[in-house]
Motif scaffolding. Structure first.
Motif, PDB file in Angstrom:
ATOM      1  N   ALA A 182       0.818  -1.272   0.005  1.00  0.00           N
ATOM      2  CA  ALA A 182       0.079   0.233  -0.236  1.00  0.00           C
ATOM      3  C   ALA A 182       0.716   1.350  -0.033  1.00  0.00           C
ATOM      4  CB  ALA A 182      -1.069  -0.079   1.270  1.00  0.00           C
ATOM      5  N   LEU A 183       1.863   1.173   0.556  1.00  0.00           N
ATOM      6  CA  LEU A 183       2.784   2.491   0.982  1.00  0.00           C
ATOM      7  C   LEU A 183       3.467   2.752  -0.449  1.00  0.00           C
ATOM      8  CD1 LEU A 183       3.899   1.841   4.517  1.00  0.00           C
ATOM      9  CD2 LEU A 183       2.017   3.315   3.722  1.00  0.00           C
TER      10      LEU A 183
ATOM     11  N   PRO B  91      -1.839   6.139  -4.678  1.00  0.00           N
ATOM     12  CA  PRO B  91      -3.232   5.951  -4.332  1.00  0.00           C
ATOM     13  C   PRO B  91      -4.104   5.928  -5.216  1.00  0.00           C
ATOM     14  CG  PRO B  91      -1.971   8.010  -3.459  1.00  0.00           C
ATOM     15  CD  PRO B  91      -1.050   7.387  -4.572  1.00  0.00           C
TER      16      PRO B  91
ATOM     17  N   ARG C 226      -2.523   3.845   4.303  1.00  0.00           N
ATOM     18  CA  ARG C 226      -1.354   4.950   4.026  1.00  0.00           C
ATOM     19  C   ARG C 226      -1.776   5.823   4.880  1.00  0.00           C
ATOM     20  NH1 ARG C 226       0.710   5.302  -1.259  1.00  0.00           N
ATOM     21  NH2 ARG C 226       0.870   7.455  -1.029  1.00  0.00           N
TER      22      ARG C 226
END
Length: 105
Positions: A48-49, A53, A70
């Motif tokens: 995810a990081l 996004p 995040r």
């Protein structure tokens, strides 16, 4: 007596810990019903990081889990027991969504 009966004694530390543990388990099951992707995403947060996004997401989607991780990774990094509890709830049936269980739909 005008004041009524005395209040009950406070719970013992053991009783309080057991009650808080049950409440945390209930919360973990609820979170898994809303988004079953969250626990695994928190287990491997670098996915995810390191990703862009998402432009769009829906409730319960992997994209929602990415945005949540995040935004909240610092809280979970300081409390790894929460991730363990989410994963445990997922394997004990917490990830199954029940039809009609969400209000307002």
């Amino acid at each position: 007596n005008r004041l009524g009966p005395p209040p009950p004694p406070p719970p013992s530390p053991v009783e309080l810990a057991a009650r808080l543990s049950r409440e945390a388990d209930t919360l973990a099951r609820h979170v898994n019903r809303i988004n079953p992707h969250l626990g695994p995403m928190l287990q491997e947060p670098w996915t995810a990081l390191n990703s862009e996004p998402p432009d769009m997401y829906s409730t319960g989607s992997p994209e929602e889990a990415v945005l949540f991780v995040r935004a909240n990774i610092h809280a979970f990094a300081n409390f790894p027991e929460a991730v363990e509890r989410l994963l445990k709830a997922r394997t004990t049936g917490g990830g199954r969504a029940r039809r009609g269980s969400r209000r307002g739909r």
